[in-house]
Design a protein around this motif. Structure first.
Motif, PDB file in Angstrom:
ATOM      1  N   HIS A   1      37.895  24.909   3.065  1.00  0.00           N
ATOM      2  CA  HIS A   1      37.153  23.504   2.909  1.00  0.00           C
ATOM      3  C   HIS A   1      35.969  23.696   2.184  1.00  0.00           C
ATOM      4  CE1 HIS A   1      39.395  23.259   6.565  1.00  0.00           C
ATOM      5  NE2 HIS A   1      39.344  21.798   6.703  1.00  0.00           N
ATOM      6  N   ILE A   2      35.177  22.598   1.370  1.00  0.00           N
ATOM      7  CA  ILE A   2      34.051  22.906   0.851  1.00  0.00           C
ATOM      8  C   ILE A   2      33.398  21.460   0.397  1.00  0.00           C
ATOM      9  CG2 ILE A   2      35.408  22.661  -1.507  1.00  0.00           C
ATOM     10  CD1 ILE A   2      33.286  24.920  -2.727  1.00  0.00           C
ATOM     11  N   ALA A   3      32.131  21.680   0.567  1.00  0.00           N
ATOM     12  CA  ALA A   3      31.332  20.302   0.394  1.00  0.00           C
ATOM     13  C   ALA A   3      30.023  20.734  -0.178  1.00  0.00           C
ATOM     14  CB  ALA A   3      31.161  19.757   1.631  1.00  0.00           C
ATOM     15  N   VAL A   4      29.349  19.906  -0.893  1.00  0.00           N
ATOM     16  CA  VAL A   4      27.907  20.144  -1.488  1.00  0.00           C
ATOM     17  C   VAL A   4      26.910  19.026  -0.950  1.00  0.00           C
ATOM     18  CG1 VAL A   4      26.898  20.218  -3.614  1.00  0.00           C
ATOM     19  CG2 VAL A   4      29.126  20.684  -3.889  1.00  0.00           C
ATOM     20  N   ALA A   5      25.965  19.709  -0.252  1.00  0.00           N
ATOM     21  CA  ALA A   5      24.854  18.861   0.383  1.00  0.00           C
ATOM     22  C   ALA A   5      23.666  18.516  -0.785  1.00  0.00           C
ATOM     23  CB  ALA A   5      24.358  19.650   1.572  1.00  0.00           C
ATOM     24  N   PHE A   6      23.246  17.402  -0.412  1.00  0.00           N
ATOM     25  CA  PHE A   6      22.001  16.986  -1.440  1.00  0.00           C
ATOM     26  C   PHE A   6      20.608  16.424  -0.671  1.00  0.00           C
ATOM     27  CE2 PHE A   6      25.606  16.909  -4.507  1.00  0.00           C
ATOM     28  CZ  PHE A   6      25.129  17.100  -5.651  1.00  0.00           C
ATOM     29  N   ASP A   7      19.605  16.781  -1.250  1.00  0.00           N
ATOM     30  CA  ASP A   7      18.507  15.903  -0.647  1.00  0.00           C
ATOM     31  C   ASP A   7      18.611  14.728  -1.095  1.00  0.00           C
ATOM     32  OD1 ASP A   7      17.100  18.281   0.363  1.00  0.00           O
ATOM     33  OD2 ASP A   7      16.251  18.701  -1.387  1.00  0.00           O
ATOM     34  N   ARG A   8      17.756  13.822  -0.340  1.00  0.00           N
ATOM     35  CA  ARG A   8      17.575  12.413  -0.843  1.00  0.00           C
ATOM     36  C   ARG A   8      16.232  12.093  -1.145  1.00  0.00           C
ATOM     37  NH1 ARG A   8      21.497   9.632  -1.925  1.00  0.00           N
ATOM     38  NH2 ARG A   8      21.472   7.522  -0.742  1.00  0.00           N
ATOM     39  N   SER A   9      15.885  11.035  -1.861  1.00  0.00           N
ATOM     40  CA  SER A   9      14.683  10.576  -2.331  1.00  0.00           C
ATOM     41  C   SER A   9      13.565  10.161  -1.090  1.00  0.00           C
ATOM     42  CB  SER A   9      14.364   9.576  -3.437  1.00  0.00           C
ATOM     43  OG  SER A   9      15.234   8.770  -2.913  1.00  0.00           O
ATOM     44  N   ALA A  10      14.591   9.486  -0.094  1.00  0.00           N
ATOM     45  CA  ALA A  10      13.767   8.885   1.078  1.00  0.00           C
ATOM     46  C   ALA A  10      12.997  10.271   1.909  1.00  0.00           C
ATOM     47  CB  ALA A  10      14.543   8.435   2.142  1.00  0.00           C
ATOM     48  N   PRO A  11      11.846   9.858   2.382  1.00  0.00           N
ATOM     49  CA  PRO A  11      11.008  11.027   3.070  1.00  0.00           C
ATOM     50  C   PRO A  11      11.770  11.491   4.386  1.00  0.00           C
ATOM     51  CG  PRO A  11       9.960   8.942   3.200  1.00  0.00           C
ATOM     52  CD  PRO A  11      11.016   8.853   2.572  1.00  0.00           C
ATOM     53  N   THR A  12      11.507  12.716   4.545  1.00  0.00           N
ATOM     54  CA  THR A  12      12.200  13.377   5.903  1.00  0.00           C
ATOM     55  C   THR A  12      11.017  13.239   6.913  1.00  0.00           C
ATOM     56  OG1 THR A  12      11.424  15.536   5.527  1.00  0.00           O
ATOM     57  CG2 THR A  12      13.378  14.986   4.571  1.00  0.00           C
ATOM     58  N   GLN A  13      11.371  13.493   8.139  1.00  0.00           N
ATOM     59  CA  GLN A  13      10.392  13.747   9.308  1.00  0.00           C
ATOM     60  C   GLN A  13       9.041  14.684   9.187  1.00  0.00           C
ATOM     61  OE1 GLN A  13      10.505  11.564  11.607  1.00  0.00           O
ATOM     62  NE2 GLN A  13       8.634  12.322  12.631  1.00  0.00           N
ATOM     63  N   ARG A  14       9.471  15.825   8.220  1.00  0.00           N
ATOM     64  CA  ARG A  14       8.710  16.855   7.830  1.00  0.00           C
ATOM     65  C   ARG A  14       7.568  16.325   6.727  1.00  0.00           C
ATOM     66  NH1 ARG A  14      13.916  18.901   7.214  1.00  0.00           N
ATOM     67  NH2 ARG A  14      14.148  20.741   8.759  1.00  0.00           N
ATOM     68  N   HIS A  15       8.009  15.344   6.013  1.00  0.00           N
ATOM     69  CA  HIS A  15       6.845  14.538   5.012  1.00  0.00           C
ATOM     70  C   HIS A  15       5.933  13.698   5.912  1.00  0.00           C
ATOM     71  CE1 HIS A  15      10.137  15.896   2.189  1.00  0.00           C
ATOM     72  NE2 HIS A  15       9.204  15.793   1.286  1.00  0.00           N
ATOM     73  N   ILE A  16       6.550  12.859   7.061  1.00  0.00           N
ATOM     74  CA  ILE A  16       6.014  12.059   7.795  1.00  0.00           C
ATOM     75  C   ILE A  16       4.786  12.758   8.500  1.00  0.00           C
ATOM     76  CG2 ILE A  16       6.111  10.393   9.683  1.00  0.00           C
ATOM     77  CD1 ILE A  16       9.040   9.638   8.215  1.00  0.00           C
ATOM     78  N   GLU A  17       5.286  13.845   9.182  1.00  0.00           N
ATOM     79  CA  GLU A  17       4.444  14.523  10.098  1.00  0.00           C
ATOM     80  C   GLU A  17       3.183  15.279   9.588  1.00  0.00           C
ATOM     81  OE1 GLU A  17       6.193  16.783  13.318  1.00  0.00           O
ATOM     82  OE2 GLU A  17       7.660  15.180  13.744  1.00  0.00           O
ATOM     83  N   TYR A  18       3.751  15.944   8.133  1.00  0.00           N
ATOM     84  CA  TYR A  18       2.835  16.826   7.184  1.00  0.00           C
ATOM     85  C   TYR A  18       2.852  16.388   5.863  1.00  0.00           C
ATOM     86  CZ  TYR A  18       0.557  20.778   5.697  1.00  0.00           C
ATOM     87  OH  TYR A  18      -0.190  22.003   5.048  1.00  0.00           O
ATOM     88  N   PRO A  19       1.892  15.233   5.638  1.00  0.00           N
ATOM     89  CA  PRO A  19       2.229  14.897   4.265  1.00  0.00           C
ATOM     90  C   PRO A  19       2.053  15.635   3.072  1.00  0.00           C
ATOM     91  CG  PRO A  19       0.742  13.239   5.705  1.00  0.00           C
ATOM     92  CD  PRO A  19       1.084  14.605   6.548  1.00  0.00           C
ATOM     93  N   LEU A  20       1.364  16.861   3.226  1.00  0.00           N
ATOM     94  CA  LEU A  20       1.289  17.900   2.536  1.00  0.00           C
ATOM     95  C   LEU A  20       2.519  18.674   2.085  1.00  0.00           C
ATOM     96  CD1 LEU A  20      -2.262  19.229   3.184  1.00  0.00           C
ATOM     97  CD2 LEU A  20      -1.781  17.683   1.143  1.00  0.00           C
ATOM     98  N   TYR A  21       3.436  18.426   2.805  1.00  0.00           N
ATOM     99  CA  TYR A  21       4.693  19.283   2.785  1.00  0.00           C
ATOM    100  C   TYR A  21       5.291  19.040   1.356  1.00  0.00           C
ATOM    101  CZ  TYR A  21       9.327  20.822   3.871  1.00  0.00           C
ATOM    102  OH  TYR A  21      10.932  21.396   4.122  1.00  0.00           O
ATOM    103  N   LYS A  22       5.698  20.237   0.704  1.00  0.00           N
ATOM    104  CA  LYS A  22       6.080  20.323  -0.737  1.00  0.00           C
ATOM    105  C   LYS A  22       5.205  19.461  -1.496  1.00  0.00           C
ATOM    106  CE  LYS A  22      10.892  21.431   0.789  1.00  0.00           C
ATOM    107  NZ  LYS A  22      12.496  21.298   0.482  1.00  0.00           N
ATOM    108  N   ALA A  23       4.017  19.061  -1.339  1.00  0.00           N
ATOM    109  CA  ALA A  23       3.392  18.356  -2.069  1.00  0.00           C
ATOM    110  C   ALA A  23       3.098  18.729  -3.464  1.00  0.00           C
ATOM    111  CB  ALA A  23       1.875  17.630  -1.082  1.00  0.00           C
ATOM    112  N   GLN A  24       3.133  20.227  -3.524  1.00  0.00           N
ATOM    113  CA  GLN A  24       2.824  20.808  -4.880  1.00  0.00           C
ATOM    114  C   GLN A  24       3.852  20.886  -5.647  1.00  0.00           C
ATOM    115  OE1 GLN A  24       4.035  22.218  -2.350  1.00  0.00           O
ATOM    116  NE2 GLN A  24       4.760  24.068  -3.245  1.00  0.00           N
ATOM    117  N   ARG A  25       5.050  20.479  -5.377  1.00  0.00           N
ATOM    118  CA  ARG A  25       6.152  20.670  -6.063  1.00  0.00           C
ATOM    119  C   ARG A  25       6.204  19.713  -7.474  1.00  0.00           C
ATOM    120  NH1 ARG A  25      11.373  22.199  -3.432  1.00  0.00           N
ATOM    121  NH2 ARG A  25      10.598  23.976  -2.057  1.00  0.00           N
ATOM    122  N   GLU A  26       6.597  20.475  -8.634  1.00  0.00           N
ATOM    123  CA  GLU A  26       6.652  19.734  -9.851  1.00  0.00           C
ATOM    124  C   GLU A  26       7.841  18.646 -10.092  1.00  0.00           C
ATOM    125  OE1 GLU A  26       6.390  22.131 -13.403  1.00  0.00           O
ATOM    126  OE2 GLU A  26       4.564  23.330 -12.374  1.00  0.00           O
ATOM    127  N   ALA A  27       7.467  17.507 -10.775  1.00  0.00           N
ATOM    128  CA  ALA A  27       8.530  16.556 -10.643  1.00  0.00           C
ATOM    129  C   ALA A  27       9.620  17.175 -11.241  1.00  0.00           C
ATOM    130  CB  ALA A  27       8.190  15.398 -11.687  1.00  0.00           C
TER     131      ALA A  27
END
Length: 238
Positions: free
Chosen positions: A42-68
């Motif tokens: 079995h094989i699958a590929v997981a992707f992030d989504r553009s919607a914010p996660t709970q981590r972004h909501i609780e800590y707005p600086l989460y991954k904030a420095q990542r380049e576009a």
């Protein structure tokens, strides 16, 4: 996809229409190679989504420095979707959750059903999910061959006693890639020492009276952020 794109950074693959195909080409090669070599059932590929996660909501600086996301990757994504469809490989994602959480959830579900699961990633955060039946399949590069981490490898790499201490280790040290601050003044060696002495982040906070000087001050003042860091680095599995 990022890994494939940046592997060709010095010599991008461009087709006759001017499209940068580096990410598509590298991803297809990697996918073909793992299917040919490992013959997964079995094989699958997981992707992030553009919607914010709970981590972004609780800590707005989460991954904030990542380049576009580079245009070369953004433009490649629809083609990679087509490629996965042609391979009949499912894309897994869920709004509000990171790809890590999707992988963690699927791996734990598969384990309960008696499967051996390999999480194909070199991201050290995934070491927290390793068990008797869940492994990290770390793709090789020109310096290191492909390797598989099971429980013994994780314990040795992090110099810890139990796999779940990976979470405390990462939380204490922090992670500049995800903009997680960690405990001030605590690096790799100190985190390992604390875990040997106190077993967990909570164990450290319960024994503050044993610390001295500046370190004691730092740890006392960062209790709240320390526990938040632990929550941020914990991969969701339900």
């Amino acid at each position: 996809i990022y890994r494939a794109y940046f592997a060709f950074a010095q010599n991008p693959r461009i087709n006759s229409k001017g499209l940068d195909t580096s990410a598509i080409f590298g991803f297809a090669n990697t996918l073909n190679e793992v299917i040919r070599k490992e013959k997964p059932s079995h094989i699958a590929v997981a992707f992030d989504r553009s919607a914010p996660t709970q981590r972004h909501i609780e800590y707005p600086l989460y991954k904030a420095q990542r380049e576009a996301m580079p245009d070369g990757i953004r433009n490649a994504l629809p083609y990679i979707d087509n490629l996965l469809e042609a391979f009949n490989i499912p894309k897994l994602y869920k709004d509000g959750f990171a790809a890590d959480d999707v992988i963690g959830t699927i791996a734990k579900k598969a384990e309960k059903k008696g499967y051996k699961t390999y999480m194909m990633t070199s991201d050290k955060d995934f070491a927290q999910l390793v068990s008797e039946n869940i492994f990290m399949y770390r793709p090789g590069n020109k310096w290191n061959p492909t390797s598989v981490w099971g429980i013994p490898e994780v314990l040795e790499k992090f110099d810890i006693a139990r796999v779940d201490q990976v979470i405390d280790f990462l939380a204490m040290m922090g992670d500049s890639a995800d903009n997680i601050p960690g405990l001030p003044g605590v690096g790799k060696k100190t985190a390992q020492k604390f875990l040997k002495q106190y077993n967990s982040m909570e164990g450290l906070f319960a024994n503050l009276h044993e610390l001295k000087g500046k370190m004691k001050e730092n740890i006392i003042s960062s209790k709240e952020i320390g526990l938040l860091c632990k929550k941020l680095v914990t991969i969701i599995t339900d």
